[in-house]
Structure formats: C-alpha cells, structure tokens
Design a protein around this motif. Structure first.
Motif, mmCIF file in Angstrom:
data_model
loop_
_atom_site.group_PDB
_atom_site.id
_atom_site.type_symbol
_atom_site.label_atom_id
_atom_site.label_comp_id
_atom_site.label_asym_id
_atom_site.label_seq_id
_atom_site.Cartn_x
_atom_site.Cartn_y
_atom_site.Cartn_z
ATOM 1 N N GLU A 58 0.922 -1.221 -0.113
ATOM 2 C CA GLU A 58 -0.019 0.063 0.021
ATOM 3 C C GLU A 58 0.930 0.935 0.003
ATOM 4 O O GLU A 58 1.812 1.577 0.882
ATOM 5 N N ILE A 109 1.643 5.053 0.056
ATOM 6 C CA ILE A 109 0.723 6.144 0.626
ATOM 7 C C ILE A 109 1.735 7.466 0.310
ATOM 8 O O ILE A 109 2.777 7.392 0.617
ATOM 9 N N ARG A 147 1.774 11.511 1.295
ATOM 10 C CA ARG A 147 1.069 12.259 2.440
ATOM 11 C C ARG A 147 1.698 13.670 2.212
ATOM 12 O O ARG A 147 2.921 13.851 1.940
ATOM 13 N N ALA A 185 -1.796 13.213 9.047
ATOM 14 C CA ALA A 185 -3.017 12.796 9.394
ATOM 15 C C ALA A 185 -3.040 11.414 9.743
ATOM 16 O O ALA A 185 -2.094 10.944 9.343
ATOM 17 N N GLY A 186 -3.934 10.861 10.330
ATOM 18 C CA GLY A 186 -4.154 9.520 10.508
ATOM 19 C C GLY A 186 -3.143 8.679 11.321
ATOM 20 O O GLY A 186 -2.506 9.378 12.116
ATOM 21 N N SER A 187 -2.702 7.420 10.636
ATOM 22 C CA SER A 187 -1.653 6.853 11.202
ATOM 23 C C SER A 187 -0.249 7.575 11.628
ATOM 24 O O SER A 187 0.424 7.190 12.455
ATOM 25 N N MET A 188 -0.047 8.657 10.730
ATOM 26 C CA MET A 188 1.177 9.258 10.720
ATOM 27 C C MET A 188 1.207 9.960 12.173
ATOM 28 O O MET A 188 2.160 10.068 12.890
ATOM 29 N N ASP A 225 -1.349 -4.767 8.357
ATOM 30 C CA ASP A 225 -0.428 -4.049 7.190
ATOM 31 C C ASP A 225 0.763 -3.248 7.805
ATOM 32 O O ASP A 225 0.655 -2.093 7.828
ATOM 33 N N ASP A 229 -3.732 12.904 1.840
ATOM 34 C CA ASP A 229 -2.808 11.895 1.606
ATOM 35 C C ASP A 229 -4.041 10.884 0.968
ATOM 36 O O ASP A 229 -5.245 11.210 0.655
ATOM 37 N N PHE A 230 -3.192 9.631 0.237
ATOM 38 C CA PHE A 230 -3.850 8.834 -0.322
ATOM 39 C C PHE A 230 -3.183 7.619 -0.465
ATOM 40 O O PHE A 230 -1.934 7.557 -0.230
ATOM 41 N N LYS A 231 -3.840 6.444 -0.755
ATOM 42 C CA LYS A 231 -3.149 5.132 -0.995
ATOM 43 C C LYS A 231 -3.099 4.684 -2.570
ATOM 44 O O LYS A 231 -4.330 4.589 -3.010
ATOM 45 N N ASP A 236 -12.668 6.372 -0.648
ATOM 46 C CA ASP A 236 -12.341 5.336 0.289
ATOM 47 C C ASP A 236 -10.859 5.271 0.688
ATOM 48 O O ASP A 236 -10.273 4.985 1.866
ATOM 49 N N SER A 237 -10.143 5.745 -0.305
ATOM 50 C CA SER A 237 -8.628 5.589 -0.194
ATOM 51 C C SER A 237 -7.976 7.021 -0.338
ATOM 52 O O SER A 237 -6.552 6.949 -0.278
ATOM 53 N N MET A 238 -8.642 8.097 -0.076
ATOM 54 C CA MET A 238 -7.933 9.556 0.019
ATOM 55 C C MET A 238 -8.306 10.165 1.354
ATOM 56 O O MET A 238 -9.589 9.665 1.695
ATOM 57 N N ARG A 239 -7.626 11.131 1.750
ATOM 58 C CA ARG A 239 -8.257 11.889 2.903
ATOM 59 C C ARG A 239 -8.002 13.421 2.209
ATOM 60 O O ARG A 239 -7.333 13.805 1.564
ATOM 61 N N ARG A 252 -15.324 6.391 9.541
ATOM 62 C CA ARG A 252 -14.361 5.936 10.564
ATOM 63 C C ARG A 252 -14.608 6.733 11.948
ATOM 64 O O ARG A 252 -14.693 6.046 12.906
HETATM 65 O O1 C5P Z 1 -4.278 5.134 8.084
HETATM 66 P P1 C5P Z 1 -3.356 5.956 7.297
HETATM 67 O O2 C5P Z 1 -3.401 7.495 7.833
HETATM 68 O O3 C5P Z 1 -2.003 5.650 7.129
HETATM 69 O O4 C5P Z 1 -3.814 6.301 5.930
HETATM 70 C C1 C5P Z 1 -3.280 7.296 5.135
HETATM 71 C C2 C5P Z 1 -4.194 7.155 3.553
HETATM 72 O O5 C5P Z 1 -4.127 5.840 3.002
HETATM 73 C C3 C5P Z 1 -5.592 7.702 3.883
HETATM 74 O O6 C5P Z 1 -6.182 8.315 3.019
HETATM 75 C C4 C5P Z 1 -6.365 6.466 4.057
HETATM 76 O O7 C5P Z 1 -7.670 6.427 3.740
HETATM 77 C C5 C5P Z 1 -5.593 5.414 2.923
HETATM 78 N N1 C5P Z 1 -5.505 3.894 3.470
HETATM 79 C C6 C5P Z 1 -6.371 3.073 2.423
HETATM 80 N N2 C5P Z 1 -6.287 1.807 2.814
HETATM 81 C C7 C5P Z 1 -5.546 1.193 3.799
HETATM 82 C C8 C5P Z 1 -4.615 2.284 4.670
HETATM 83 C C9 C5P Z 1 -4.900 3.503 4.139
HETATM 84 O O8 C5P Z 1 -6.973 3.435 1.593
HETATM 85 N N3 C5P Z 1 -5.714 -0.278 4.097
#
Ligand code: C5P
Length: 238
Positions: A90, A92, A94, A98-101, A129, A175-177, A196-199, A215
């Motif tokens: 995955e 990412i 940034r 934000a988020g996990s960081m 992960d 951020d995005f994945k 689903d995969s971006m902020r 979330r």
């Molecule tokens: O959780 P984290 O802060 O690491 O996520 C960073 C970006 O990756 C966020 O936009 C989150 O939606 C995306 N992500 C994702 N799928 C995951 C983990 C993170 O789309 N399994």
C-alpha cells in the motif's frame, strides 16, 4: 457476463474472471469497512460513487502518461480492468500529517509537510498491514530496487496531478493510498482511487469529505462522497 463466484472478495470490491483472460471485472460494492474490518456497514450508492470517482481519476492519470488498469466501465459500479499481478504494498503519499502518521510520530494533524512523503505498508490483514521499508521490500523479493524507484516516482507523479486538480476544486488532498501491479514487465496503477482511499479536506473549512466521516462518525458519509463528485464532475448527475 459476471460469473456467479468471484475470484477474490475484498472488503469493498469483488473481482471476477472475464471471458478475456487478460481482463478482470471489478465490482465496487456498497460495503464500507474501517479499522481492518472491525467496523462494517452498507450504504446505498456507495459502490457507484467510488467507481465513478475511480474511473474519472484513472482516465485523468492515463492522459498524464501514467499506465493504469482501467479499460472501461460495464455498469456504473463495474469496471473492466487489465489483469495484473498485484504487488502486496500500500503505497501512501502524504502532503499533510493525518491518520496513522499522527499516531506513530509526534506530529500534529494538519501540519503541512515540507515535501510530499511516500510511506509504504505491507498489505497483509493478518499482520495489520505493517509499515515496510526499502531494504525489506528488496530482500523479501517484493520489488527490485529499480521497480521500487519506479513505483515511488509514479506515486509522486499521481500526487502532482491530483493535488493540482483538487486544489482547483477547493479541496486539499491530504493523503491517499495506491496499489500497483505488473503485466508484461510494465508497472500499472491498479485498485482504486476513491473517497475510500484518500483524505480530502475542504480548503476553507477543513471539513472531511472522505472515509474519515465514516471512521469517526463525523456525519453522513454518502453526502460527503456525493459532495466530492459534485465538485470534481459537476455534470455527473450523482
Ligand atoms: O491510515 P493512514 O493514515 O496510514 O492512511 C493514509 C491514507 O491511506 C488515507 O487516505 C487512508 O484512507 C488510505 N488507506 C487506505 N487503505 C488502507 C490504509 C490506508 O486506503 N488499508
């Protein structure tokens, strides 16, 4: 024709074989999950909204010279894609903390980073992960050093294109994945690029328009996703 049984069932998408062995059928479902599947719900239209966004961005990136798996849509929630050998990472990008960081490091949510940063997680639900680094990616034979360089370069290129585009729509791409795969020795962008995969934060108010709404129970997630689509594709009619 979608076969009865999927080849693979993810948390929000199902992948089916196609009559063409070089292609797959990806159905974006209405399932929404968070925290590695601990939270799970279904929302009407969610699949279609994410499929529409993903198609839009894949086409935009193709036009910028980034190879993607997108071939065509066969229904509003169904994308025909090039069959790839997926890379279990995955990737990412940034721009803002934000988020996990902000959980892993002493940095406040919202801090603008000096430059875009690529962080990579090893895609493995059972292991949660875990974050992985360049050395491990090489010695675990996930990618060669050259391939990893290429993947990062593509991810940063995607970031340039998307950041500029969202900025014009009044949205901050936090951020995005991304996920990548290989076919015939070429690296393609696979999976999806969706809410689903971006902020995504409103540039003025800071309001979230992405999966964080779900979330952290910040409001109506479908209204938020629709809001993004209205801004990025004003004539999409969603
Ligand atoms: O959780 P984290 O802060 O690491 O996520 C960073 C970006 O990756 C966020 O936009 C989150 O939606 C995306 N992500 C994702 N799928 C995951 C983990 C993170 O789309 N399994």
């Amino acid at each position: 024709v979608i076969p009865a049984k999927p080849l693979y069932e993810g948390k929000a998408k199902s992948v089916y074989a196609s009559e063409n062995p070089d292609e797959l059928i990806v159905v974006f479902r209405n399932d929404m999950t968070a925290f590695n599947g601990v939270k799970h719900d279904q929302f009407t239209d969610k699949g279609r909204l994410n499929a529409t966004a993903s198609e839009f961005f894949m086409k935009m990136l193709e036009a910028e010279g980034i190879p993607t798996h997108h071939i065509r849509m066969s229904a509003p929630d169904t994308m025909i894609v090039r069959r790839l050998e997926m890379i279990p990472l995955e990737v990412i990008v940034r721009n803002v903390a934000a988020g996990s960081m902000t959980k892993k490091y002493p940095v406040k949510e919202g801090m603008v980073l000096d430059r875009p940063v690529v962080t990579i997680d090893y895609k493995d639900d059972e292991r949660g992960d875990p974050m992985i680094n360049d050395d491990l990616i090489e010695v675990l034979h996930i990618l060669t050093a050259d391939e990893l360089r290429k993947v990062k370069e593509m991810a940063l290129h995607v970031n340039k294109v998307l950041t500029r585009f969202f900025d014009e729509c009044g949205i901050r791409l936090v951020d995005f994945k991304l996920e990548f795969g290989k076919a015939d020795g070429t690296i393609y962008l696979g999976d999806e690029i969706s809410m689903d995969s971006m902020r995504l934060w409103d540039k003025k108010t800071g309001e979230s328009f992405d999966k964080d709404v779900y979330r952290f129970d910040k409001g109506d997630v479908i209204a938020a996703y629709r809001n993004v689509l209205k801004r990025i594709i004003p004539d999409s009619g969603v």
